[in-house]
Motif scaffolding. Structure first.
Motif, short mmCIF file in Angstrom:
data_model
loop_
_atom_site.label_atom_id
_atom_site.label_comp_id
_atom_site.label_asym_id
_atom_site.label_seq_id
_atom_site.Cartn_x
_atom_site.Cartn_y
_atom_site.Cartn_z
N GLN A 12 -17.31 68.15 14.00
CA GLN A 12 -18.46 68.76 14.70
C GLN A 12 -19.35 67.72 15.35
O GLN A 12 -19.97 67.99 16.38
CB GLN A 12 -19.25 69.62 13.73
N ILE A 13 -19.42 66.52 14.79
CA ILE A 13 -20.30 65.48 15.33
C ILE A 13 -19.53 64.51 16.23
O ILE A 13 -20.04 64.02 17.22
CB ILE A 13 -21.01 64.72 14.19
N LEU A 14 -18.28 64.19 15.86
CA LEU A 14 -17.37 63.33 16.62
C LEU A 14 -17.81 61.87 16.72
O LEU A 14 -17.26 61.13 17.52
CB LEU A 14 -17.13 63.87 18.04
N VAL A 15 -18.79 61.45 15.95
CA VAL A 15 -19.20 60.06 16.06
C VAL A 15 -19.29 59.33 14.74
O VAL A 15 -19.34 58.11 14.71
CB VAL A 15 -20.56 59.91 16.79
N ARG A 70 -15.13 70.93 18.59
CA ARG A 70 -16.34 70.85 17.76
C ARG A 70 -16.70 72.20 17.15
O ARG A 70 -17.12 72.29 16.01
CB ARG A 70 -17.52 70.33 18.58
N LYS A 71 -16.54 73.27 17.92
CA LYS A 71 -16.96 74.61 17.48
C LYS A 71 -15.85 75.40 16.80
O LYS A 71 -16.10 76.52 16.35
CB LYS A 71 -17.50 75.39 18.67
N PHE A 72 -14.65 74.84 16.72
CA PHE A 72 -13.52 75.57 16.16
C PHE A 72 -13.83 76.02 14.74
O PHE A 72 -14.28 75.23 13.90
CB PHE A 72 -12.27 74.70 16.15
N THR A 87 -12.42 58.05 14.00
CA THR A 87 -12.04 57.74 15.38
C THR A 87 -11.42 58.98 16.00
O THR A 87 -10.68 59.70 15.33
CB THR A 87 -11.00 56.59 15.39
N VAL A 88 -11.69 59.19 17.27
CA VAL A 88 -11.07 60.29 18.01
C VAL A 88 -10.10 59.68 19.02
O VAL A 88 -10.47 58.80 19.79
CB VAL A 88 -12.11 61.15 18.75
N SER A 138 -15.38 69.46 3.86
CA SER A 138 -16.74 69.17 4.32
C SER A 138 -16.77 67.90 5.19
O SER A 138 -17.42 67.88 6.25
CB SER A 138 -17.66 69.01 3.11
N LEU A 139 -16.08 66.86 4.75
CA LEU A 139 -16.02 65.62 5.54
C LEU A 139 -15.33 65.86 6.88
O LEU A 139 -15.77 65.36 7.92
CB LEU A 139 -15.30 64.53 4.75
#
Length: 109
Positions: free
Chosen positions: A16-19, A46-48, A23-24, A9-10
């Motif tokens: 999905q949010i990336l923020v 994000r949609k994977f 860190t990305v 879930s985390l």
């Protein structure tokens, strides 16, 4: 809720949010793409939702493989402690875990 379900879930929320929650990191193979292609790749990450036993054997949604313009890309999530120096003591606990998602060309893995 089991730790695996919490981690999944985390990971899904962060991916999905990336923020929030981490860190990305983008490798040189990704940052060398035109900005429009980078945006497309991030949207695909994000949609994977094609997690299988083959790419997600532990059920944590921490790895994926995507194709864009006939090039294969991977994303993977790693779990670090609050300092970012060591492994997280508990990836299911967001108060002690910093998620780092790396997006790379497959040949950079």
């Amino acid at each position: 809720m089991t730790d695996t379900i919490k981690i999944r879930s985390l990971n899904d929320s962060f991916r999905q949010i990336l923020v929030f929650g981490g860190t990305v990191l983008l490798t040189p193979g990704v940052t060398s793409l035109p900005i429009e292609r980078q945006a497309q790749l991030l949207e695909l990450v994000r949609k994977f939702d094609r997690f299988t036993l083959g790419n997600d054997p532990h059920g944590e949604h921490d790895f994926g493989s995507i194709e864009l313009d006939a090039t294969r890309y991977f994303f993977r999530l790693d779990y670090y402690d609050e300092t970012g120096r060591f492994a997280s003591p508990d990836p299911a606990d967001p108060t002690v875990t910093q998620r780092v998602m790396t997006i790379m060309r497959a040949d950079e893995y």
